[in-house]
Motif scaffolding. Structure first.
Motif, PDB file in Angstrom:
ATOM      1  N   ALA A 198      84.583  16.404  38.574  1.00 23.16           N
ATOM      2  CA  ALA A 198      84.382  17.524  37.830  1.00 23.16           C
ATOM      3  C   ALA A 198      84.529  18.800  38.873  1.00 23.16           C
ATOM      4  CB  ALA A 198      83.161  17.389  37.465  1.00 23.16           C
ATOM      5  N   ASP A 199      84.287  19.832  38.381  1.00 29.79           N
ATOM      6  CA  ASP A 199      83.976  21.141  39.217  1.00 29.79           C
ATOM      7  C   ASP A 199      82.565  21.497  39.412  1.00 29.79           C
ATOM      8  OD1 ASP A 199      84.379  23.574  40.529  1.00 29.79           O
ATOM      9  OD2 ASP A 199      86.040  24.045  39.075  1.00 29.79           O
ATOM     10  N   LEU A 200      82.319  21.274  40.757  1.00 24.80           N
ATOM     11  CA  LEU A 200      80.823  21.528  41.281  1.00 24.80           C
ATOM     12  C   LEU A 200      80.722  22.723  41.065  1.00 24.80           C
ATOM     13  CD1 LEU A 200      80.559  18.714  43.836  1.00 24.80           C
ATOM     14  CD2 LEU A 200      79.252  18.895  41.813  1.00 24.80           C
ATOM     15  N   ARG A 201      81.681  23.715  41.246  1.00 25.91           N
ATOM     16  CA  ARG A 201      81.471  25.405  41.252  1.00 25.91           C
ATOM     17  C   ARG A 201      81.123  25.757  39.860  1.00 25.91           C
ATOM     18  NH1 ARG A 201      87.261  26.214  43.746  1.00 25.91           N
ATOM     19  NH2 ARG A 201      87.567  24.716  41.701  1.00 25.91           N
ATOM     20  N   GLU A 202      81.168  25.004  38.661  1.00 22.43           N
ATOM     21  CA  GLU A 202      80.880  25.160  37.489  1.00 22.43           C
ATOM     22  C   GLU A 202      79.754  24.598  36.895  1.00 22.43           C
ATOM     23  OE1 GLU A 202      82.645  27.459  35.692  1.00 22.43           O
ATOM     24  OE2 GLU A 202      84.100  27.530  37.253  1.00 22.43           O
ATOM     25  N   MET A 203      79.043  23.982  37.789  1.00 20.93           N
ATOM     26  CA  MET A 203      77.880  23.283  37.608  1.00 20.93           C
ATOM     27  C   MET A 203      76.599  24.100  38.446  1.00 20.93           C
ATOM     28  SD  MET A 203      79.248  19.404  37.714  1.00 20.93           S
ATOM     29  CE  MET A 203      78.010  18.621  36.832  1.00 20.93           C
ATOM     30  N   PRO A 204      75.165  23.730  38.022  1.00 20.20           N
ATOM     31  CA  PRO A 204      74.184  24.271  38.776  1.00 20.20           C
ATOM     32  C   PRO A 204      74.464  23.924  40.191  1.00 20.20           C
ATOM     33  CG  PRO A 204      73.395  23.265  36.754  1.00 20.20           C
ATOM     34  CD  PRO A 204      74.898  23.008  36.774  1.00 20.20           C
ATOM     35  N   THR A 205      73.690  24.926  40.930  1.00 18.62           N
ATOM     36  CA  THR A 205      74.043  24.654  42.672  1.00 18.62           C
ATOM     37  C   THR A 205      72.649  24.187  43.039  1.00 18.62           C
ATOM     38  OG1 THR A 205      73.518  26.858  42.960  1.00 18.62           O
ATOM     39  CG2 THR A 205      75.661  26.528  42.598  1.00 18.62           C
ATOM     40  N   ASP A 206      71.714  24.266  42.294  1.00 16.56           N
ATOM     41  CA  ASP A 206      70.283  23.849  42.933  1.00 16.56           C
ATOM     42  C   ASP A 206      70.340  22.209  43.160  1.00 16.56           C
ATOM     43  OD1 ASP A 206      70.352  23.897  39.802  1.00 16.56           O
ATOM     44  OD2 ASP A 206      68.160  23.126  40.413  1.00 16.56           O
ATOM     45  N   VAL A 207      69.749  21.851  43.772  1.00 16.83           N
ATOM     46  CA  VAL A 207      69.501  20.313  43.996  1.00 16.83           C
ATOM     47  C   VAL A 207      68.057  20.019  44.303  1.00 16.83           C
ATOM     48  CG1 VAL A 207      70.118  18.303  45.591  1.00 16.83           C
ATOM     49  CG2 VAL A 207      71.946  20.030  45.302  1.00 16.83           C
ATOM     50  N   SER A 208      67.392  19.515  43.203  1.00 12.94           N
ATOM     51  CA  SER A 208      66.042  19.104  43.136  1.00 12.94           C
ATOM     52  C   SER A 208      65.975  17.564  43.623  1.00 12.94           C
ATOM     53  CB  SER A 208      65.518  19.585  41.492  1.00 12.94           C
ATOM     54  OG  SER A 208      64.210  19.264  41.795  1.00 12.94           O
ATOM     55  N   THR A 209      65.003  17.219  44.449  1.00 11.97           N
ATOM     56  CA  THR A 209      64.807  15.774  44.768  1.00 11.97           C
ATOM     57  C   THR A 209      63.433  15.629  45.222  1.00 11.97           C
ATOM     58  OG1 THR A 209      65.918  14.132  46.209  1.00 11.97           O
ATOM     59  CG2 THR A 209      65.909  16.354  46.986  1.00 11.97           C
ATOM     60  N   THR A 210      63.110  14.429  45.238  1.00 12.70           N
ATOM     61  CA  THR A 210      61.791  14.001  45.697  1.00 12.70           C
ATOM     62  C   THR A 210      62.085  13.139  47.107  1.00 12.70           C
ATOM     63  OG1 THR A 210      61.965  11.836  44.920  1.00 12.70           O
ATOM     64  CG2 THR A 210      60.587  13.537  43.548  1.00 12.70           C
ATOM     65  N   ALA A 211      63.402  13.401  47.411  1.00 11.64           N
ATOM     66  CA  ALA A 211      63.744  12.828  48.972  1.00 11.64           C
ATOM     67  C   ALA A 211      63.452  13.960  49.951  1.00 11.64           C
ATOM     68  CB  ALA A 211      65.132  12.427  48.871  1.00 11.64           C
ATOM     69  N   VAL A 212      62.989  13.293  51.292  1.00 12.60           N
ATOM     70  CA  VAL A 212      62.609  14.009  52.343  1.00 12.60           C
ATOM     71  C   VAL A 212      63.646  14.068  53.040  1.00 12.60           C
ATOM     72  CG1 VAL A 212      60.830  14.281  54.091  1.00 12.60           C
ATOM     73  CG2 VAL A 212      60.026  13.263  52.009  1.00 12.60           C
ATOM     74  N   GLU A 213      63.843  15.247  53.461  1.00  8.57           N
ATOM     75  CA  GLU A 213      65.094  15.719  54.340  1.00  8.57           C
ATOM     76  C   GLU A 213      64.701  15.122  55.991  1.00  8.57           C
ATOM     77  OE1 GLU A 213      67.271  19.780  56.336  1.00  8.57           O
ATOM     78  OE2 GLU A 213      65.604  20.029  54.901  1.00  8.57           O
ATOM     79  N   PRO A 214      65.777  14.485  56.409  1.00  7.64           N
ATOM     80  CA  PRO A 214      65.437  14.059  57.701  1.00  7.64           C
ATOM     81  C   PRO A 214      64.878  14.908  58.744  1.00  7.64           C
ATOM     82  CG  PRO A 214      67.817  13.188  56.898  1.00  7.64           C
ATOM     83  CD  PRO A 214      67.294  14.294  56.093  1.00  7.64           C
ATOM     84  N   ALA A 215      63.808  14.614  59.620  1.00 10.51           N
ATOM     85  CA  ALA A 215      63.432  15.318  60.769  1.00 10.51           C
ATOM     86  C   ALA A 215      64.216  14.894  61.965  1.00 10.51           C
ATOM     87  CB  ALA A 215      62.074  15.117  60.794  1.00 10.51           C
ATOM     88  N   LEU A 216      65.089  15.929  62.533  1.00  4.66           N
ATOM     89  CA  LEU A 216      66.096  15.559  63.462  1.00  4.66           C
ATOM     90  C   LEU A 216      65.387  16.308  64.682  1.00  4.66           C
ATOM     91  CD1 LEU A 216      69.463  14.840  61.922  1.00  4.66           C
ATOM     92  CD2 LEU A 216      68.550  13.528  63.703  1.00  4.66           C
ATOM     93  N   ALA A 251      71.839  24.002  54.469  1.00  6.96           N
ATOM     94  CA  ALA A 251      70.825  24.668  53.278  1.00  6.96           C
ATOM     95  C   ALA A 251      69.606  23.937  52.852  1.00  6.96           C
ATOM     96  CB  ALA A 251      71.631  25.243  52.333  1.00  6.96           C
ATOM     97  N   GLY A 252      69.546  22.754  53.632  1.00  7.65           N
ATOM     98  CA  GLY A 252      68.522  21.681  53.208  1.00  7.65           C
ATOM     99  C   GLY A 252      68.701  21.096  52.072  1.00  7.65           C
ATOM    100  N   ARG A 253      70.061  20.829  51.523  1.00  2.00           N
ATOM    101  CA  ARG A 253      70.080  20.137  50.197  1.00  2.00           C
ATOM    102  C   ARG A 253      70.756  18.940  50.531  1.00  2.00           C
ATOM    103  NH1 ARG A 253      74.376  23.457  47.016  1.00  2.00           N
ATOM    104  NH2 ARG A 253      75.619  23.304  49.079  1.00  2.00           N
ATOM    105  N   LEU A 254      70.086  17.834  49.429  1.00  4.16           N
ATOM    106  CA  LEU A 254      70.880  16.618  49.649  1.00  4.16           C
ATOM    107  C   LEU A 254      72.140  16.507  49.046  1.00  4.16           C
ATOM    108  CD1 LEU A 254      70.669  13.343  50.286  1.00  4.16           C
ATOM    109  CD2 LEU A 254      69.245  13.330  48.149  1.00  4.16           C
ATOM    110  N   VAL A 255      73.312  16.766  49.611  1.00  3.56           N
ATOM    111  CA  VAL A 255      74.558  16.792  49.066  1.00  3.56           C
ATOM    112  C   VAL A 255      75.351  15.510  48.714  1.00  3.56           C
ATOM    113  CG1 VAL A 255      74.698  19.047  49.910  1.00  3.56           C
ATOM    114  CG2 VAL A 255      75.659  17.132  51.255  1.00  3.56           C
TER     115      VAL A 255
END
Length: 272
Positions: free
Chosen positions: A111-129, A256-260
């Motif tokens: 698809a074209d991700l630029r035409e889709m919502p840019t927010d990423v909502s997740t219950t996953a926890v960002e790795p603490a590096l 940006a702290g997003r699970l991409v």
């Protein structure tokens, strides 16, 4: 064709149309690891080809690959077949072959991700590096390791010290490896590049005291957003080693702290 100012990634995934849905490529020897070419890189070449096939839908959403034989450096040909193209998404089948042998078979939704919502909502926890300066550079790997795995020179990797005990013969046994990652030439990666990132770290079985080349059988990647430029956080985990196989779950987080991106891989137990 890639220009002289292109990034190393662009140069190494460059393709040339050959007509009738066929594209010529060259798998670069700099991506060799163990007994073949890195599976994530090969998937990236196919992913780039699909993006070229779909100019209005250039970004992977879901890509599932079956690895049928080990790829080698040198000429390759990618075939693509658009199965369905709607207003928002398209589904494409693709194969990469060498010398009359299929190396990888792929089914992908783009698809074209630029035409889709840019927010990423997740219950996953960002790795603490830990901060970069407190992490272990991949460049510290022994010369012999770098000789048999030149793929390591494609990245700037900074490993979490808590996950690097295997390098000193003291694996944690937790089945977890995580690191900061960017390309060695500093160029940012696009959404297609995330297909490769999901297979960029050493096999997670290293942390179980089982080092060696682990041939990939299947890899599925879900891409959630185009990553922001900068250091990516990459985390690999496994919970099962059974029947000569193990799974490897990967998460990729952008600055940006997003699970991409996230993926699951099924691979064979490492070969020494």
């Amino acid at each position: 064709m890639a220009s002289s100012t292109a990034s190393e990634w662009d140069l190494h995934t460059a393709i040339t149309p050959a007509g009738d849905g066929l594209f010529d490529a060259t798998l670069d020897p700099g991506w060799v690891v163990g007994g073949g070419v890195n599976g994530g890189y090969v998937l990236g070449v196919v992913g780039r080809t699909i993006a070229e096939t779909l100019p209005t839908k250039p970004h992977p959403l879901s890509v599932s690959a079956s690895y049928l034989s080990a790829s080698r450096p040198g000429p390759a040909q990618v075939s693509t077949r658009v199965l369905r193209e709607g207003g928002t998404v398209a589904t494409v089948a693709a194969e990469l072959g060498q010398e009359g042998t299929t190396r990888i078979s792929v089914l992908a939704t783009y698809a074209d991700l630029r035409e889709m919502p840019t927010d990423v909502s997740t219950t996953a926890v960002e790795p603490a590096l830990p901060p970069l300066e407190e992490c272990v550079p991949g460049s510290m790997a022994p010369a012999e390791t770098r000789r048999i795995a030149p793929v390591m020179d494609r990245f700037d990797l900074r490993f979490d010290p808590a996950c690097i005990g295997w390098a000193m013969g003291k694996p944690s046994g937790n089945g977890h490896i995580q690191a900061w990652l960017k390309m060695a030439d500093g160029h940012p990666l696009d959404a297609v590049g995330l297909l490769m990132v999901c297979d960029a770290l050493p096999p997670v079985t290293f942390d179980l005291g089982r080092p060696g080349w682990a041939p990939t059988l299947a890899l599925t990647v879900h891409v959630r957003a185009v990553p922001e430029p900068g250091w990516l956080k990459v985390s690999h985990r496994t919970r099962n080693v059974a029947g000569g196989l193990f799974e490897e779950d990967c998460e990729v987080w952008d600055p940006a702290g997003r699970l991409v991106a996230q993926s699951r891989q099924l691979a064979m137990q490492p070969r020494p």
